[in-house]
Scaffold this motif. Sequence first.
Motif, PDB file in Angstrom:
ATOM      1  N   VAL A   1     -22.095  88.817  -6.071  1.00 57.09           N
ATOM      2  CA  VAL A   1     -20.734  88.573  -4.720  1.00 57.09           C
ATOM      3  C   VAL A   1     -19.876  87.492  -5.066  1.00 57.09           C
ATOM      4  N   ASP A   2     -18.860  87.388  -4.348  1.00 54.01           N
ATOM      5  CA  ASP A   2     -17.708  86.614  -4.681  1.00 54.01           C
ATOM      6  C   ASP A   2     -18.050  85.258  -3.534  1.00 54.01           C
ATOM      7  N   GLU A   3     -18.320  84.128  -4.263  1.00 53.70           N
ATOM      8  CA  GLU A   3     -18.352  82.970  -3.387  1.00 53.70           C
ATOM      9  C   GLU A   3     -17.300  82.523  -2.600  1.00 53.70           C
TER      10      GLU A   3
ATOM     11  N   ALA B   1     -17.256  84.480   0.499  1.00 55.35           N
ATOM     12  CA  ALA B   1     -18.171  84.141   1.571  1.00 55.35           C
ATOM     13  C   ALA B   1     -17.698  82.838   2.402  1.00 55.35           C
ATOM     14  N   GLU B   2     -16.892  81.855   1.568  1.00 58.47           N
ATOM     15  CA  GLU B   2     -16.314  80.796   2.250  1.00 58.47           C
ATOM     16  C   GLU B   2     -15.240  81.093   3.381  1.00 58.47           C
TER      17      GLU B   2
ATOM     18  N   SER C   1     -22.572  81.535   4.205  1.00 55.70           N
ATOM     19  CA  SER C   1     -23.146  81.366   2.972  1.00 55.70           C
ATOM     20  C   SER C   1     -23.164  82.485   2.052  1.00 55.70           C
ATOM     21  N   LYS C   2     -23.217  82.209   0.617  1.00 52.46           N
ATOM     22  CA  LYS C   2     -23.219  83.476  -0.168  1.00 52.46           C
ATOM     23  C   LYS C   2     -24.438  84.278   0.071  1.00 52.46           C
ATOM     24  N   ALA C   3     -25.416  83.570   0.298  1.00 48.32           N
ATOM     25  CA  ALA C   3     -26.867  84.426   0.514  1.00 48.32           C
ATOM     26  C   ALA C   3     -26.646  85.365   1.749  1.00 48.32           C
ATOM     27  N   GLU C   4     -25.833  85.101   2.648  1.00 46.46           N
ATOM     28  CA  GLU C   4     -25.641  86.115   3.807  1.00 46.46           C
ATOM     29  C   GLU C   4     -24.535  87.157   3.326  1.00 46.46           C
TER      30      GLU C   4
END
Length: 291
Positions: A93-95, A98-99, A104-107
């Motif tokens: 997934v694209d960090e 997420a930002e 979060s990246k995990a979410e």
Amino acid sequence: MPDSVSSLELGVALDPVHREPAGDTLRIERDRLTTHGVIVGMTGSGKTGLGMVLLEEVLSKGVPALILDPKGDLGNLALVFPELSGEDFAPWVDEGEAEREGISKAELARRTAERWRTGLAGSGIGTERLRAFRDGVDVRILTPGSAAGIPVDVLGNLAAPPGPWEEQAETLRDEIEGLVSGLLLLAGIEADPLTSREHILLANLVEKGWRDGRDLDLATLLGWIQDPPLRRLGVFDVETFFPARERLQLAMRLNGLAASPSFTEWMQGAPLDIAELLWAPDGRPRASIVH
């Protein structure tokens, strides 16, 4: 009505308002894909997605595929996660996304996994089918000229083929033509098989070696270019057809190619062998993605 065992499932009709499955499954017989086809549509209409579906269906039916992938999209065939867990999706997934969403990246990975799980379930695709694809198909990403994936030996195998030359002369001459054309192209020489002295000389040298049952390599060919084991090419003697001074220039050109560090990646890795490109050693069909 197409047989579900031998047919390819392309999708289902959608309700035009709610965009949810609301119709019969669209299938085509895999044997209809024997010539050419084209997928057309505007940007974002799903051309690549349909191509991926076709490839997944073909491979699932035990049919191998050699895939030329200039855009780099079809390597996603290797991303098959039967459990559809967030942990599986997390590395991909694209960090930045997420930002932007403030999570979060995990979410983001968890939400992505959930979206895929729901979407695939809507098409009747579950864990067992995903696992069958992952375990039943050998997906490889080939990267000629690069070690980012599996490098490819574009020069090919110069070993003498088994069996008498006369029994396979036509096939072997086709192989020699492709091999010589590829070598000259890498050296920046555009060569027509019927009119180019470079191509004619190299093709005759390879044929001479293979007729004699001799395994060849690039060093041997460079030596033979300068001192050919042939007296004539066609009706002319070799010196008249291709003078020694000009043959030396060809040998120097090819030697420069072989000596170039950037050429190393083009001469190692998986061979250009159609059987190996299409089938794994254990008999599984292969998806050989050339990027």
